[in-house]
Design an enzyme around this catalytic site. Structure first.
Site, short mmCIF file in Angstrom:
data_model
loop_
_atom_site.label_atom_id
_atom_site.label_comp_id
_atom_site.label_asym_id
_atom_site.label_seq_id
_atom_site.Cartn_x
_atom_site.Cartn_y
_atom_site.Cartn_z
N SER A 26 0.82 -1.21 0.00
CA SER A 26 0.00 0.00 0.00
C SER A 26 0.86 1.27 0.00
O SER A 26 1.84 1.37 0.74
CB SER A 26 -0.89 -0.01 1.25
OG SER A 26 -1.65 1.16 1.30
N LYS A 48 -3.39 2.74 -2.09
CA LYS A 48 -2.88 3.60 -1.01
C LYS A 48 -3.89 3.60 0.15
O LYS A 48 -5.11 3.61 -0.09
CB LYS A 48 -2.70 5.02 -1.57
CG LYS A 48 -2.46 6.11 -0.53
CD LYS A 48 -1.07 6.05 0.04
CE LYS A 48 -0.86 7.04 1.18
NZ LYS A 48 0.31 6.74 2.00
N GLY A 49 -3.39 3.63 1.38
CA GLY A 49 -4.26 3.60 2.55
C GLY A 49 -5.29 4.71 2.56
O GLY A 49 -5.00 5.84 2.17
N ILE A 74 4.81 10.70 4.26
CA ILE A 74 3.66 11.20 3.49
C ILE A 74 2.52 11.58 4.44
O ILE A 74 1.86 12.60 4.25
CB ILE A 74 3.16 10.12 2.48
CG1 ILE A 74 4.29 9.67 1.55
CG2 ILE A 74 1.93 10.63 1.71
CD1 ILE A 74 4.77 10.68 0.55
N GLY A 75 2.27 10.77 5.45
CA GLY A 75 1.20 11.09 6.40
C GLY A 75 -0.18 10.78 5.85
O GLY A 75 -1.15 11.50 6.10
N ASN A 101 -6.48 -1.00 2.17
CA ASN A 101 -5.71 -0.65 3.36
C ASN A 101 -6.39 0.53 4.06
O ASN A 101 -6.62 1.57 3.46
CB ASN A 101 -4.30 -0.28 2.87
CG ASN A 101 -3.35 0.13 3.98
OD1 ASN A 101 -3.40 1.24 4.48
ND2 ASN A 101 -2.46 -0.76 4.35
N CYS A 132 1.29 2.86 10.80
CA CYS A 132 1.87 4.01 10.09
C CYS A 132 2.72 4.83 11.05
O CYS A 132 2.24 5.26 12.10
CB CYS A 132 0.78 4.88 9.48
SG CYS A 132 1.49 6.28 8.58
C1 LIG Z 1 5.70 6.30 -0.09
C2 LIG Z 1 5.15 5.22 0.79
C3 LIG Z 1 3.81 5.29 1.19
C4 LIG Z 1 3.28 4.27 2.01
N1 LIG Z 1 1.95 4.33 2.36
C5 LIG Z 1 1.42 3.33 3.12
C6 LIG Z 1 0.02 3.32 3.43
O1 LIG Z 1 -0.76 4.19 3.02
N2 LIG Z 1 -0.45 2.30 4.22
C7 LIG Z 1 0.38 1.29 4.68
O2 LIG Z 1 -0.09 0.40 5.38
N3 LIG Z 1 1.69 1.26 4.35
C8 LIG Z 1 2.22 2.26 3.60
N4 LIG Z 1 3.56 2.21 3.26
C9 LIG Z 1 4.40 1.07 3.70
C10 LIG Z 1 4.51 0.01 2.61
O3 LIG Z 1 3.25 -0.49 2.24
C11 LIG Z 1 5.44 -1.16 3.05
O4 LIG Z 1 4.87 -1.78 4.19
C12 LIG Z 1 6.85 -0.73 3.38
O5 LIG Z 1 7.27 0.32 2.54
C13 LIG Z 1 7.86 -1.88 3.30
O6 LIG Z 1 7.93 -2.42 2.01
P1 LIG Z 1 9.02 -1.93 0.91
O7 LIG Z 1 10.36 -1.92 1.59
O8 LIG Z 1 8.95 -2.93 -0.20
O9 LIG Z 1 8.61 -0.57 0.48
C14 LIG Z 1 4.11 3.20 2.44
C15 LIG Z 1 5.45 3.16 2.03
C16 LIG Z 1 5.98 4.13 1.20
C17 LIG Z 1 7.42 4.04 0.78
#
Ligand SMILES: Cc1cc2nc3c(=O)[nH]c(=O)nc-3n(C[C@H](O)[C@H](O)[C@H](O)COP(=O)(O)O)c2cc1C
Length: 306
Positions: A26, A48-49, A74-75, A101, A132
């Site tokens: 997400s 995206k969440g 991002i928040g 999500n 988050c």
């Molecule tokens: C830019 C960005 C935005 C993210 N937004 C969310 C989100 O909205 N909800 C969520 O559960 N995780 C969010 N994550 C976390 C990712 O889903 C993931 O759990 C985390 O980045 C680890 O995986 P990766 O190393 O492959 O990115 C976000 C990560 C990134 C980098």
């Protein structure tokens, strides 16, 4: 053994039937990736969440590169529940399960989101983000407390009959405690890991690089931590695991499955190579054929000690 037929790639993540184990993390992937490959090849899609109301997110700068990864703050910028529901027809066209999500500041708001999403009749699973690191209210304060996690999952459980996946934070001493709390409260699966809390400083200005000061670390740098946590959770709970954290290629997916993941999500690497998911899905069959494995499910949790 000689493989006579194509190896089986289908997996079942707590009732969500995926044509292969590869999905997206997400916040790192959107419908715009459809310009790079046919998104229906994905095992599932995770947008995206979302929150009940639209959110602008944190002030910028809110992304900074790090060695082999990135920090984001991002928040939870998102169009809110109603705004998301408007985009559902476009997701539906992809003909792959949609896992939504959700984030909120209270158990009741998580439940409202789950209930309204379930009523659309268009989604296949709910991923509860209690992890988050970039929001003031809720977020990983919830997911680092087993009691809070249990309360949220129990409340959401009453609001939906869809599969619930609870997304765990790595920012805890013992992730298995939180995994067990989610399982006992009725979560059908867990996903891990969300990002690791970190920061970064500009030595010229002597200021933090992120307006929020801290952000969540993701990308290949976090993979060993994610793998360790997937393996720990695999040994602690019976519900299936959606593994993620630094996945960039076929080998990474296989590692996560050997550690105990039923399905694997690609996150940050989508920014590096927007076609990476398609490349991994194509490469998985080659790996299975080369290694004479007829069913990808035979890999789950099969890691051994040296
Ligand atoms: C830019 C960005 C935005 C993210 N937004 C969310 C989100 O909205 N909800 C969520 O559960 N995780 C969010 N994550 C976390 C990712 O889903 C993931 O759990 C985390 O980045 C680890 O995986 P990766 O190393 O492959 O990115 C976000 C990560 C990134 C980098």
């Amino acid at each position: 053994m000689k493989l006579e037929t194509k190896p089986k790639l289908e997996v079942n993540l707590a009732g969500i039937k995926m044509k292969n184990p590869v999905t997206v993390a997400s916040g790192t992937f959107g419908l715009q990736h459809g310009q790079f490959f046919d998104l229906s090849v994905l095992g599932a899609i995770v947008p995206k969440g979302i929150t009940l109301e639209p959110k602008e997110g944190n002030p910028t700068p809110r992304i900074i590169e790090t060695a082999s990864g990135m920090l984001n703050a991002i928040g939870l910028q998102n169009p809110g529940l109603e705004g998301f529901i408007d985009t559902l027809p476009a997701y539906e066209k992809l003909n792959t399960p949609i896992i939504v999500n959700i984030s909120a500041g209270s158990a009741e708001d998580y439940a409202k989101l789950a209930e309204k999403l379930t009523k659309t009749g268009k989604i296949h699973g709910i991923e509860i983000n209690v992890s988050c690191p970039n929001v003031k209210k809720g977020g990983f304060q919830f997911g680092s407390d087993p009691k809070e996690t249990e309360n949220i999952v129990k409340t959401v459980r009453k609001a939906t009959n869809l599969p619930i996946i609870t997304k765990l934070t790595p920012n805890v001493t013992d992730i298995t405690e939180i995994a067990k709390a989610a399982e006992s409260a009725g979560s059908d699966a867990i996903s891990l890991i969300n990002t690791l809390l970190g920061t970064s400083i500009n030595t010229k200005t002597k200021k933090f690089n992120l307006a929020n000061v801290t952000g969540g670390l993701s990308g290949p740098a976090v993979k060993p931590i994610a793998l360790r946590m997937v393996w720990q959770c695999y040994n602690a709970v019976k519900i299936p695991i959606l593994g993620m954290g630094g996945v960039a290629n076929v080998t990474d997916v296989i590692e996560f499955m050997l550690a105990g993941a039923t399905a694997v999500a690609v996150g940050t690497y989508n920014f590096v190579n927007p076609k990476v998911c398609e490349e991994i899905i194509l490469g998985l069959s080659d790996y299975l054929i080369e290694n004479k494995i007829d069913d990808i499910n035979n890999l789950i949790g099969k890691v051994e000690k040296v």
